[in-house]
Design an enzyme around this catalytic site. Structure first.
Site, short mmCIF file in Angstrom:
data_model
loop_
_atom_site.label_atom_id
_atom_site.label_comp_id
_atom_site.label_asym_id
_atom_site.label_seq_id
_atom_site.Cartn_x
_atom_site.Cartn_y
_atom_site.Cartn_z
N CYS A 134 0.84 -1.21 0.00
CA CYS A 134 0.00 0.00 0.00
C CYS A 134 0.87 1.25 0.00
CB CYS A 134 -0.92 -0.01 1.22
SG CYS A 134 -1.97 1.46 1.35
N CYS A 137 -0.39 4.12 2.16
CA CYS A 137 -0.17 3.88 3.59
C CYS A 137 1.28 4.16 3.98
CB CYS A 137 -0.50 2.43 3.95
SG CYS A 137 -2.16 1.88 3.53
N ASP A 138 2.22 3.71 3.16
CA ASP A 138 3.63 3.67 3.57
C ASP A 138 4.57 4.52 2.73
OD1 ASP A 138 2.87 1.76 5.48
OD2 ASP A 138 3.08 0.13 4.04
#
Length: 320
Positions: A134, A137-138
């Site tokens: 993701c 997300c990261d």
């Protein structure tokens, strides 16, 4: 656990637990079934910076622990059991979970979808240590770094463009030759934007054989699909976006699924089967984003729709 619940929620990720919160606030007796641990995919996310109400980064585990506590404080029951089947039973539904059967007047399916894993040596051990499924997300943790995006569909190029705003260099790995007209499955507009971006470079006709590093990702081994030759390819991070697998095998034949296995719903999260709703990543992914806040919103909508269904019946929308 015996008897009839007003609502059974299957899945305890952000969609399922938010459904439980809204259902309990509506006065519905609510059972949540989860096959492993409450929290869903967010348990693997080390830091979340885009969930409303958290000015400082919060780990996915901490965020979901708070959501779980909130659902339980309101009276939701959470049972660790894997749903294996769903069937109509009288005026309600029976959820099979191994040898156990749980009965409810309505059901919300929130079992999620799991990213297809990178089948390369060393990939599993580097998840959370330089390998991610993701980018939104990261990606922030790779600011000014060099990364590799594995995948060439809409989602992969969307995330590659997102990473290009943060990273020094983004390589996009395509497993087909450059002259193959079907090499990139993404929409033409996405393909053109990615190819024109100065920080994005495509690597053609190759696959990842191995992910390596000391404690964190330091590179991958690429295999050329034409020659079979391998080479070390240094990168600081690897992002994988090669598709998802929705957890819908247990409802196949009961609700309508897309060819890819996602559950079809309307904007109120209703399936075509009265009394069965779906929310989160298990739902048809058209025009939706795989984000915790989106899943939570869908969970809230599903619970509100279920409450109205239980109060007014199938034609509840006529009472709006």
């Amino acid at each position: 656990m015996e008897g009839m619940w007003d609502l059974i929620v299957v899945g305890a990720g952000p969609a399922g637990l938010t459904s439980a919160i809204y259902a309990r606030r509506a006065g519905l007796s609510t059972l949540v079934l989860e096959k492993t641990m409450p929290g869903g995919q967010l348990l693997e996310t080390p830091a979340i910076e885009n969930f409303p109400g958290f000015p400082e980064p919060v780990s996915g585990a901490e965020l979901m622990e708070r959501v779980q506590r909130q659902a339980e404080r309101l009276g939701a029951e959470i049972v660790l059991a894997e749903a294996t089947g769903l069937s109509k039973e009288g005026d309600g539904w029976a959820v099979q979970a191994g040898r156990q059967v749980f009965r409810g007047r309505a059901v919300i399916v929130a079992t999620g979808a799991h990213p297809k894993k990178l089948l390369a040596k060393g990939a599993d051990k580097f998840v959370g240590r330089g390998l991610s499924y993701c980018a939104t997300c990261d990606g922030f943790f790779f600011r000014d770094k060099t990364v590799l995006m594995v995948g060439a569909g809409d989602a992969a190029l969307t995330e590659a463009l997102f990473l290009a705003n943060l990273c020094r260099k983004v390589y996009v790995l395509v497993r087909h030759p450059k002259d193959d007209p079907k090499a990139i499955r993404a929409a033409a507009a996405l393909r053109e934007r990615a190819m024109a971006h100065p920080r994005i470079e495509f690597v053609w006709n190759a696959v990842v054989e191995e992910v390596f590093g000391e404690g964190k990702v330091q590179g991958v081994v690429l295999r050329d699909l034409s020659t079979g030759e391998t080479r070390d390819f240094p990168v600081d991070g690897v992002f994988v976006k090669i598709g998802y697998e929705p957890a819908t095998g247990w409802v196949r034949g009961v609700v309508e699924l897309t060819p890819a296995g996602y559950i079809r719903t309307d904007s109120w999260m209703r399936t075509a089967v009265p009394g069965v709703f779906a929310a989160g990543d298990v739902r048809e992914p058209s025009e939706r984003a795989a984000q915790a806040v989106v899943a939570a919103a869908e969970g809230a909508l599903a619970a509100l729709a279920a409450e109205r269904f239980l109060k007014f019946g199938e034609g509840w929308y006529e009472h709006e």
